[in-house]
Design a protein around this motif. Structure first.
Motif, PDB file in Angstrom:
ATOM      1  N   ASP B 171       0.845  -1.196   0.000  1.00  0.00           N
ATOM      2  CA  ASP B 171       0.000   0.000   0.000  1.00  0.00           C
ATOM      3  C   ASP B 171       0.881   1.248   0.000  1.00  0.00           C
ATOM      4  OD1 ASP B 171       0.571   0.885   2.708  1.00  0.00           O
ATOM      5  OD2 ASP B 171      -0.624  -0.831   3.358  1.00  0.00           O
ATOM      6  N   ALA B 172       0.266   2.383  -0.318  1.00  0.00           N
ATOM      7  CA  ALA B 172       1.025   3.589  -0.644  1.00  0.00           C
ATOM      8  C   ALA B 172       2.029   3.981   0.438  1.00  0.00           C
ATOM      9  CB  ALA B 172       0.061   4.733  -0.920  1.00  0.00           C
ATOM     10  N   LYS B 173       1.606   3.906   1.682  1.00  0.00           N
ATOM     11  CA  LYS B 173       2.455   4.366   2.762  1.00  0.00           C
ATOM     12  C   LYS B 173       3.665   3.451   2.930  1.00  0.00           C
ATOM     13  CE  LYS B 173       2.074   5.917   7.488  1.00  0.00           C
ATOM     14  NZ  LYS B 173       1.342   5.671   8.721  1.00  0.00           N
ATOM     15  N   LEU B 174       3.367   2.153   2.910  1.00  0.00           N
ATOM     16  CA  LEU B 174       4.415   1.153   3.059  1.00  0.00           C
ATOM     17  C   LEU B 174       5.412   1.252   1.917  1.00  0.00           C
ATOM     18  CD1 LEU B 174       4.637  -0.883   5.266  1.00  0.00           C
ATOM     19  CD2 LEU B 174       3.588  -2.584   3.791  1.00  0.00           C
ATOM     20  N   ARG B 175       4.894   1.601   0.753  1.00  0.00           N
ATOM     21  CA  ARG B 175       5.734   1.653  -0.426  1.00  0.00           C
ATOM     22  C   ARG B 175       6.795   2.737  -0.286  1.00  0.00           C
ATOM     23  NH1 ARG B 175       2.778   2.159  -6.083  1.00  0.00           N
ATOM     24  NH2 ARG B 175       1.302   0.875  -4.952  1.00  0.00           N
ATOM     25  N   VAL B 176       6.388   3.876   0.221  1.00  0.00           N
ATOM     26  CA  VAL B 176       7.333   4.980   0.406  1.00  0.00           C
ATOM     27  C   VAL B 176       8.437   4.547   1.370  1.00  0.00           C
ATOM     28  CG1 VAL B 176       7.595   7.323   1.256  1.00  0.00           C
ATOM     29  CG2 VAL B 176       5.567   6.700  -0.051  1.00  0.00           C
ATOM     30  N   GLN B 177       8.004   3.871   2.435  1.00  0.00           N
ATOM     31  CA  GLN B 177       8.959   3.413   3.445  1.00  0.00           C
ATOM     32  C   GLN B 177       9.898   2.358   2.853  1.00  0.00           C
ATOM     33  OE1 GLN B 177       6.784   1.867   6.749  1.00  0.00           O
ATOM     34  NE2 GLN B 177       8.610   0.945   7.623  1.00  0.00           N
ATOM     35  N   ALA B 178       9.320   1.412   2.111  1.00  0.00           N
ATOM     36  CA  ALA B 178      10.110   0.330   1.532  1.00  0.00           C
ATOM     37  C   ALA B 178      11.109   0.863   0.519  1.00  0.00           C
ATOM     38  CB  ALA B 178       9.187  -0.692   0.876  1.00  0.00           C
ATOM     39  N   ARG B 179      10.699   1.925  -0.200  1.00  0.00           N
ATOM     40  CA  ARG B 179      11.569   2.559  -1.173  1.00  0.00           C
ATOM     41  C   ARG B 179      12.868   3.002  -0.515  1.00  0.00           C
ATOM     42  NH1 ARG B 179       7.415   6.347  -3.958  1.00  0.00           N
ATOM     43  NH2 ARG B 179       8.419   8.057  -2.851  1.00  0.00           N
ATOM     44  N   VAL B 180      12.716   3.697   0.601  1.00  0.00           N
ATOM     45  CA  VAL B 180      13.884   4.228   1.309  1.00  0.00           C
ATOM     46  C   VAL B 180      14.752   3.086   1.842  1.00  0.00           C
ATOM     47  CG1 VAL B 180      14.613   5.665   3.233  1.00  0.00           C
ATOM     48  CG2 VAL B 180      12.547   6.253   1.956  1.00  0.00           C
ATOM     49  N   GLU B 181      14.088   2.106   2.444  1.00  0.00           N
ATOM     50  CA  GLU B 181      14.835   0.991   3.029  1.00  0.00           C
ATOM     51  C   GLU B 181      15.606   0.209   1.978  1.00  0.00           C
ATOM     52  OE1 GLU B 181      12.189  -1.498   5.194  1.00  0.00           O
ATOM     53  OE2 GLU B 181      11.799   0.040   6.693  1.00  0.00           O
ATOM     54  N   LEU B 182      14.940  -0.044   0.877  1.00  0.00           N
ATOM     55  CA  LEU B 182      15.554  -0.841  -0.181  1.00  0.00           C
ATOM     56  C   LEU B 182      16.779  -0.140  -0.738  1.00  0.00           C
ATOM     57  CD1 LEU B 182      15.330  -3.349  -1.868  1.00  0.00           C
ATOM     58  CD2 LEU B 182      13.769  -2.169  -3.380  1.00  0.00           C
ATOM     59  N   LYS B 183      16.623   1.147  -0.944  1.00  0.00           N
ATOM     60  CA  LYS B 183      17.724   1.937  -1.487  1.00  0.00           C
ATOM     61  C   LYS B 183      18.917   1.933  -0.516  1.00  0.00           C
ATOM     62  CE  LYS B 183      19.584   5.174  -4.105  1.00  0.00           C
ATOM     63  NZ  LYS B 183      20.302   4.770  -5.284  1.00  0.00           N
ATOM     64  N   LYS B 184      18.602   2.070   0.756  1.00  0.00           N
ATOM     65  CA  LYS B 184      19.653   2.078   1.769  1.00  0.00           C
ATOM     66  C   LYS B 184      20.364   0.719   1.815  1.00  0.00           C
ATOM     67  CE  LYS B 184      19.901   2.657   6.625  1.00  0.00           C
ATOM     68  NZ  LYS B 184      18.940   1.957   7.463  1.00  0.00           N
ATOM     69  N   LEU B 185      19.574  -0.314   1.777  1.00  0.00           N
ATOM     70  CA  LEU B 185      20.115  -1.674   1.800  1.00  0.00           C
ATOM     71  C   LEU B 185      21.056  -1.907   0.624  1.00  0.00           C
ATOM     72  CD1 LEU B 185      19.713  -4.439   3.296  1.00  0.00           C
ATOM     73  CD2 LEU B 185      18.152  -5.007   1.444  1.00  0.00           C
ATOM     74  N   GLN B 186      20.619  -1.455  -0.530  1.00  0.00           N
ATOM     75  CA  GLN B 186      21.443  -1.660  -1.718  1.00  0.00           C
ATOM     76  C   GLN B 186      22.758  -0.917  -1.588  1.00  0.00           C
ATOM     77  OE1 GLN B 186      22.251   0.602  -4.379  1.00  0.00           O
ATOM     78  NE2 GLN B 186      23.120  -0.932  -5.752  1.00  0.00           N
ATOM     79  N   GLU B 187      22.718   0.287  -1.013  1.00  0.00           N
ATOM     80  CA  GLU B 187      23.951   1.041  -0.842  1.00  0.00           C
ATOM     81  C   GLU B 187      24.889   0.332   0.124  1.00  0.00           C
ATOM     82  OE1 GLU B 187      22.603   4.962   0.097  1.00  0.00           O
ATOM     83  OE2 GLU B 187      22.170   5.360  -2.020  1.00  0.00           O
ATOM     84  N   GLU B 188      24.307  -0.220   1.198  1.00  0.00           N
ATOM     85  CA  GLU B 188      25.119  -0.948   2.174  1.00  0.00           C
ATOM     86  C   GLU B 188      25.780  -2.172   1.559  1.00  0.00           C
ATOM     87  OE1 GLU B 188      22.370   0.011   5.960  1.00  0.00           O
ATOM     88  OE2 GLU B 188      22.978  -2.068   5.741  1.00  0.00           O
ATOM     89  N   LEU B 189      24.986  -2.926   0.800  1.00  0.00           N
ATOM     90  CA  LEU B 189      25.500  -4.175   0.243  1.00  0.00           C
ATOM     91  C   LEU B 189      26.364  -3.933  -0.987  1.00  0.00           C
ATOM     92  CD1 LEU B 189      22.247  -6.310   0.484  1.00  0.00           C
ATOM     93  CD2 LEU B 189      24.217  -6.409   2.011  1.00  0.00           C
ATOM     94  N   GLY B 190      26.101  -2.831  -1.670  1.00  0.00           N
ATOM     95  CA  GLY B 190      26.885  -2.506  -2.859  1.00  0.00           C
ATOM     96  C   GLY B 190      26.735  -3.505  -3.988  1.00  0.00           C
ATOM     97  N   VAL B 191      25.537  -4.068  -4.126  1.00  0.00           N
ATOM     98  CA  VAL B 191      25.316  -5.023  -5.209  1.00  0.00           C
ATOM     99  C   VAL B 191      24.665  -4.312  -6.391  1.00  0.00           C
ATOM    100  CG1 VAL B 191      24.180  -7.167  -5.881  1.00  0.00           C
ATOM    101  CG2 VAL B 191      24.990  -6.866  -3.546  1.00  0.00           C
ATOM    102  N   THR B 192      25.212  -4.547  -7.572  1.00  0.00           N
ATOM    103  CA  THR B 192      24.619  -4.003  -8.792  1.00  0.00           C
ATOM    104  C   THR B 192      23.155  -4.417  -8.867  1.00  0.00           C
ATOM    105  OG1 THR B 192      26.753  -4.472  -9.787  1.00  0.00           O
ATOM    106  CG2 THR B 192      24.972  -3.838 -11.275  1.00  0.00           C
ATOM    107  N   THR B 193      22.277  -3.448  -9.061  1.00  0.00           N
ATOM    108  CA  THR B 193      20.850  -3.755  -8.991  1.00  0.00           C
ATOM    109  C   THR B 193      20.103  -3.212 -10.198  1.00  0.00           C
ATOM    110  OG1 THR B 193      20.911  -3.661  -6.587  1.00  0.00           O
ATOM    111  CG2 THR B 193      18.757  -3.430  -7.615  1.00  0.00           C
ATOM    112  N   ILE B 194      19.239  -4.053 -10.747  1.00  0.00           N
ATOM    113  CA  ILE B 194      18.320  -3.561 -11.777  1.00  0.00           C
ATOM    114  C   ILE B 194      16.922  -3.705 -11.224  1.00  0.00           C
ATOM    115  CG2 ILE B 194      17.512  -3.827 -14.134  1.00  0.00           C
ATOM    116  CD1 ILE B 194      20.214  -5.019 -14.731  1.00  0.00           C
TER     117      ILE B 194
END
Ligand code: ATP
Ligand code: MG
Lengths: 271, 368
Positions: B171-194
């Motif tokens: 749902d919309a609210k969760l999506r905004v939150q998940a967006r931020v978390e996912l982006k942060k996670l990817q930066e931490e892990l440093g894995v090429t992401t599509i």
């Protein structure tokens, strides 16, 4: 005041007639099985026994003991093997399609529509060549193979509808091959189609008559349906003995239909 | 970790061409968002990278390693590609516990049991789902399932992450939150992401770069602001931005020495610099694009203004979307305050000078 529409009365009247008509054979079977041989001759098949006796029911089960075991062996081996292969084949045709696979699957399903009568002679010859003719082994092998198309159809329909392709793709990407995916992901999710396929096969194998008649010989190898037909006696028709046998034969399928009929209906209607 | 290169990828399904001559380069550790309208071929590209479908033409490279090249009869099976994928429906196995779901890729790869346990627990902590490990997925919420799917992807330390609309079912609210978390996670892990999405806001907020697809083609690739500010064509301009860009059809006309655009309701004179770049081309029909924030409503009549009716005033948080109409043509302006106007008012409009885009009506390409 009870107010019932005439159309309802008509409907229920008709239904009652249908019910009586369809239960009549079962009724005849039960009452005749409970009669003594004299009473069978003296009374009509639908009159209840004046002096019920369990004699023939016990006699028939003694005569049918060995065939009953035979049929149980056939049912168990047939169900296990065809359900397993049917499941794996259904999985391949549903989730690992290859060019032309749909035509192959249609061929497999077409096997369901070949009447046994045209297969009798070729099958007798094949079994003789395999050295199985007359043995129970011939039937074991036959039912294992003949059950596969129906099972494959049931499983493929289930996998098409109930198991998303993404489960398979996720397993693939995670490193699982065809077999591992089947064993770890698909098989544990297949309880329902296994129940449906097994019930259908139990009923089919248990009730089958023609193949048992043609492919086996000797008292020791007969399946229960054939042995029951043989109960009728050589000179005088012992209807009560035969009906008692028929009761035993129909009991398992009756129980299955009464308690698990909804699964069988799902099988025929594509789950 | 690896970079990814796709050269000339083409995929046909019988008659339909899903993707045609598609080129893409994703840098090591980059978060690339693949965005485009429904049916444009995003999933096809992703599945090609994972090896879930056979491509017709082209080459796919993971770093220096060629993994797919039908012309060279080379195809590395998905099991061996070392990518991890998050599916739109999450593809979490309902008969396994959360723990088993996350352990599955490691068990299949025959990792030692102690190590599996360690890695699953570590990933679960990272995602904040360690208290769910013994649960069956059926009873979990969409957000939790999405994390499990992510968890199953990260336990493997993959070379490349592929994500097919992983947030679409939240749902919309969760999506905004998940967006931020996912982006942060990817930066931490440093894995090429599509990351595939059809939501341009997701694309704008998450991507290091955005690749915008349409009809099986790549329309434009670049950082989010570049696509916003320098769209190469009408499609890009229209797709990126919310509310979307206003567009007016018009004709190029010469008036005296300078050139202008006749918009029927208004004559828009071009600056000399613009005129020069346009006179070289043989174009007469154009489309003028202007973003809503550059449509200005002014109090008093001045030169170079035109009049429009206010159809509706829509408050969206701290701003207002003002729906306007001129000669039957609707357009939108974004204003920080709407106190001075009311629905039905007739107001004066101007376009912020340097922010208009002019496109060739025929090809859709940008002219200036
Ligand atoms: N298995 C298939 N058989 C035939 N055509 C297909 C198949 N898969 C995809 N297509 C077609 O290929 C095109 C691209 O599909 P794709 O799934 O890649 O789009 P998408 O961008 O992921 O769309 P969405 O946002 O809806 O997921 C579509 O026109 C689709 O109809
Ligand atoms: Mg898609």
């Amino acid at each position: 005041m009870l107010n019932i529409k005439p159309s309802r009365i008509l409907l229920y009247g008709l239904l009652i007639i249908f019910v009586i008509a369809s239960l009549l054979p079962l009724w005849t079977c039960i009452v005749t099985a409970l009669k003594s041989s004299q009473e069978v001759i003296l009374t009509t098949p639908i009159t209840p026994p004046i002096d019920p006796t369990m004699e023939k029911i016990i006699e028939s089960i003694n005569l049918l003991k060995k065939p009953l075991m035979n049929s149980l062996i056939l049912v168990f081996s047939g169900v296990m093997v065809s359900a397993f292969f049917g499941s794996f084949i259904g999985y391949i045709f549903s989730k690992h399609r290859f060019p032309g696979s749909i035509y192959m699957f249609i061929l497999i399903v077409l096997c369901l529509y070949i009447p046994p009568q045209v297969q009798l002679i070729p099958m007798v010859r094949t079994m003789s060549n395999l050295g199985l003719f007359g043995n129970l082994g011939a039937l074991v092998l036959l039912y294992m193979l003949f059950g596969i198309p129906m099972c494959a159809f049931i499983f493929k329909t289930f996998y098409d509808d109930e198991i998303p392709d993404s489960y398979i793709n996720a397993a693939k990407v995670d490193g699982a091959g065809i077999w591992t995916t089947y064993r770890r992901v698909v098989l544990p999710l297949s309880i329902l189609p296994f129940v449906v396929a097994a019930l259908l096969q139990v009923v089919v194998i248990w009730n089958d008559f023609i193949w048992g008649l043609v492919l086996t010989s000797g008292k020791a190898n007969l399946p229960i349906t054939v042995a029951m037909a043989n109960l009728k006696g050589s000179f005088v028709a012992e209807w009560n003995l035969q009906m008692a046998g028929a009761l035993w034969v129909s009991m398992p399928t009756l129980i299955i239909f009464i308690f698990l009929g909804k699964y069988i209906i799902r099988g025929y209607s594509g789950l | 970790m690896a970079s990814l290169t796709i050269k000339g990828l083409t995929k046909k399904y019988d008659e339909t061409i899903a993707v045609e001559n598609f080129n893409l380069e994703v840098k090591d550790k980059e978060f690339l968002v693949l965005v485009g309208p429904s049916g444009c071929g995003k999933t096809t590209v992703l599945n090609s990278i994972a090896g879930l479908i056979n491509i017709n033409e082209g080459e796919i490279w993971f770093g220096e390693e060629l993994v797919d090249a039908p012309q060279k009869k080379l195809f590395k099976i998905p099991q061996k590609r070392g990518v991890a994928m998050v599916f739109q429906d999450y593809a979490i196995y309902p008969h396994m516990t959360v723990y088993s779901n996350m352990a599955f890729p490691l068990e299949v790869r025959k990792v030692a049991p102690e190590e599996i346990k360690e890695r699953v627990i570590k990933a679960a902590r990272l995602l904040g789902i360690d208290h769910l490990l013994q649960r069956k997925p059926k009873a979990l919420s969409g957000g939790q399932k999405q994390r499990i799917a992510l968890g199953r992807a990260i336990v493997r330390n993959p070379k490349i992450f592929l994500m097919d609309e992983p947030l679409a079912n939240l749902d919309a609210k969760l999506r905004v939150q998940a967006r931020v978390e996912l982006k942060k996670l990817q930066e931490e892990l440093g894995v090429t992401t599509i990351f595939v999405t059809h939501d341009q806001i997701e694309a704008m907020t998450m991507g290091d770069r955005i690749a915008l697809m349409n009809n099986g083609h790549l329309e434009q690739i670049g950082p989010p602001l570049e696509l916003y500010q320098k769209p190469k064509n009408l499609f890009v301009a229209d797709f990126i931005g919310s509310p979307s860009i206003n567009m007016f059809q018009g004709n190029l006309v010469k008036k005296d020495k300078s050139i202008g655009i006749d918009l029927k309701f208004f004559f828009y004179p071009l600056t000399t610099k613009l005129s020069k770049s346009i006179t070289d081309k043989e174009i007469s029909k154009v489309v003028v694009g202007i973003r809503p924030e550059n449509v200005l409503i002014v109090q008093n009549k001045k030169d170079g203004l035109f009049q429009a009716n206010i159809l509706r005033i829509e408050p969206v948080g701290k701003e207002y979307n003002i729906h306007l109409e001129v000669e039957g043509k609707p357009f939108i302006s974004i204003e920080s305050s709407a106190d001075n106007w009311r629905q039905g008012d007739r107001v004066w409009i101007t376009f912020a000078k340097d922010y208009i885009y002019i496109f060739d009506q025929e090809s859709g390409d940008i002219i200036s």
